[in-house]
Design a protein around this motif. Structure first.
Motif, PDB file in Angstrom:
ATOM      1  N   UNK A 188      28.303 -29.339  36.736  1.00 45.41           N
ATOM      2  CA  UNK A 188      28.510 -30.382  37.743  1.00 45.41           C
ATOM      3  C   UNK A 188      27.839 -31.671  37.286  1.00 45.41           C
ATOM      4  N   UNK A 189      26.604 -31.563  36.762  1.00 46.13           N
ATOM      5  CA  UNK A 189      25.887 -32.731  36.272  1.00 46.13           C
ATOM      6  C   UNK A 189      26.622 -33.361  35.096  1.00 46.13           C
ATOM      7  N   UNK A 190      27.125 -32.533  34.180  1.00 48.72           N
ATOM      8  CA  UNK A 190      27.872 -33.034  33.032  1.00 48.72           C
ATOM      9  C   UNK A 190      29.134 -33.758  33.479  1.00 48.72           C
ATOM     10  N   UNK A 191      29.895 -33.164  34.387  1.00 47.87           N
ATOM     11  CA  UNK A 191      31.115 -33.806  34.885  1.00 47.87           C
ATOM     12  C   UNK A 191      30.800 -35.121  35.580  1.00 47.87           C
ATOM     13  N   UNK A 192      29.750 -35.160  36.370  1.00 47.92           N
ATOM     14  CA  UNK A 192      29.367 -36.390  37.068  1.00 47.92           C
ATOM     15  C   UNK A 192      28.981 -37.461  36.053  1.00 47.92           C
ATOM     16  N   UNK A 193      28.234 -37.084  35.008  1.00 50.03           N
ATOM     17  CA  UNK A 193      27.824 -38.045  33.985  1.00 50.03           C
ATOM     18  C   UNK A 193      29.041 -38.574  33.235  1.00 50.03           C
ATOM     19  N   UNK A 194      30.001 -37.704  32.924  1.00 53.06           N
ATOM     20  CA  UNK A 194      31.209 -38.148  32.220  1.00 53.06           C
ATOM     21  C   UNK A 194      32.001 -39.106  33.091  1.00 53.06           C
ATOM     22  N   UNK A 195      32.114 -38.832  34.363  1.00 51.98           N
ATOM     23  CA  UNK A 195      32.873 -39.705  35.254  1.00 51.98           C
ATOM     24  C   UNK A 195      32.162 -41.036  35.471  1.00 51.98           C
ATOM     25  N   UNK A 196      30.820 -41.035  35.394  1.00 49.60           N
ATOM     26  CA  UNK A 196      30.071 -42.287  35.531  1.00 49.60           C
ATOM     27  C   UNK A 196      30.400 -43.257  34.404  1.00 49.60           C
ATOM     28  N   UNK A 197      30.859 -42.727  33.263  1.00 51.44           N
ATOM     29  CA  UNK A 197      31.254 -43.579  32.137  1.00 51.44           C
ATOM     30  C   UNK A 197      32.318 -44.572  32.582  1.00 51.44           C
ATOM     31  N   UNK A 198      33.182 -44.164  33.498  1.00 53.00           N
ATOM     32  CA  UNK A 198      34.321 -44.986  33.891  1.00 53.00           C
ATOM     33  C   UNK A 198      33.983 -46.028  34.956  1.00 53.00           C
ATOM     34  N   UNK A 199      32.752 -46.063  35.430  1.00 48.55           N
ATOM     35  CA  UNK A 199      32.403 -47.003  36.497  1.00 48.55           C
ATOM     36  C   UNK A 199      32.193 -48.424  35.998  1.00 48.55           C
ATOM     37  N   UNK A 200      31.774 -48.603  34.755  1.00 48.21           N
ATOM     38  CA  UNK A 200      31.451 -49.949  34.300  1.00 48.21           C
ATOM     39  C   UNK A 200      32.515 -50.643  33.462  1.00 48.21           C
ATOM     40  N   UNK A 201      33.336 -49.959  32.670  1.00 50.61           N
ATOM     41  CA  UNK A 201      34.289 -50.696  31.826  1.00 50.61           C
ATOM     42  C   UNK A 201      35.379 -51.390  32.641  1.00 50.61           C
ATOM     43  N   UNK A 202      35.968 -52.372  32.002  1.00 49.79           N
ATOM     44  CA  UNK A 202      37.093 -53.098  32.568  1.00 49.79           C
ATOM     45  C   UNK A 202      38.343 -52.221  32.473  1.00 49.79           C
ATOM     46  N   UNK A 203      39.089 -52.117  33.551  1.00 50.48           N
ATOM     47  CA  UNK A 203      40.337 -51.349  33.556  1.00 50.48           C
ATOM     48  C   UNK A 203      41.454 -52.301  33.971  1.00 50.48           C
ATOM     49  N   UNK A 204      42.430 -52.480  33.073  1.00 50.26           N
ATOM     50  CA  UNK A 204      43.540 -53.400  33.311  1.00 50.26           C
ATOM     51  C   UNK A 204      44.837 -52.604  33.360  1.00 50.26           C
ATOM     52  N   UNK A 205      45.593 -52.760  34.432  1.00 54.57           N
ATOM     53  CA  UNK A 205      46.897 -52.124  34.567  1.00 54.57           C
ATOM     54  C   UNK A 205      47.951 -53.134  34.104  1.00 54.57           C
ATOM     55  N   UNK A 206      48.690 -52.771  33.068  1.00 54.21           N
ATOM     56  CA  UNK A 206      49.692 -53.656  32.476  1.00 54.21           C
ATOM     57  C   UNK A 206      51.059 -53.230  33.004  1.00 54.21           C
ATOM     58  N   UNK A 207      51.730 -54.136  33.716  1.00 56.87           N
ATOM     59  CA  UNK A 207      53.007 -53.797  34.338  1.00 56.87           C
ATOM     60  C   UNK A 207      54.106 -54.718  33.855  1.00 56.87           C
ATOM     61  N   UNK A 208      55.309 -54.209  33.888  1.00 58.57           N
ATOM     62  CA  UNK A 208      56.476 -54.979  33.490  1.00 58.57           C
ATOM     63  C   UNK A 208      57.653 -54.043  33.305  1.00 58.57           C
TER      64      UNK A 208
END
Length: 117
Positions: free
Chosen positions: A8-28
């Motif tokens: 559970x701790x490992x999964x939570x730590x891995x998911x925390x990785x995604x909290x800070x980077x920029x996420x851009x959805x490219x549509x068209x």
């Protein structure tokens, strides 16, 4: 041996990785150059390009339960459920923890899918 608490701790730590980077959805629309632009931006800015079409094709070729389901749906001309797609995108993003950001190409497919992000 790793206990359930450690997982559970490992999964939570891995998911925390995604909290800070920029996420851009490219549509068209199809063929408008989304993939080409994403590749250029990924190279220039150190982003991870998450191309949904490529992810789906790769997964459909695998012998996993999820891959078989995706392959069946694609052969029938049906859309893969949004929940399955979100799981695949998340898994791919978690496999690139060093990335400065993510370019999501080909998702959401419509307003309903966009509301689940």
């Amino acid at each position: 041996m790793i206990g359930p608490g450690a997982l559970v701790t490992l999964n939570r730590a891995r998911r925390d990785i995604l909290k800070s980077p920029l996420i851009i959805f490219v549509m068209g629309g199809p063929g408008c150059g989304k993939g080409t632009q994403c590749k250029n931006m990924a190279t220039k800015n150190g982003f991870c390009h998450v191309g949904l079409g490529q992810l789906l094709r790769q997964e459909a070729q695998r012998g996993t339960r999820r891959g078989q389901k995706i392959r069946y749906l694609m052969l029938q001309g049906l859309l893969v459920p949004t929940g399955v797609i979100l799981d695949m995108i998340s898994d791919h993003m978690l496999s690139c923890p060093e990335s400065r950001g993510f370019l999501i190409d080909g998702f959401p497919r419509g307003a309903e899918a966009g509301q689940r992000v």
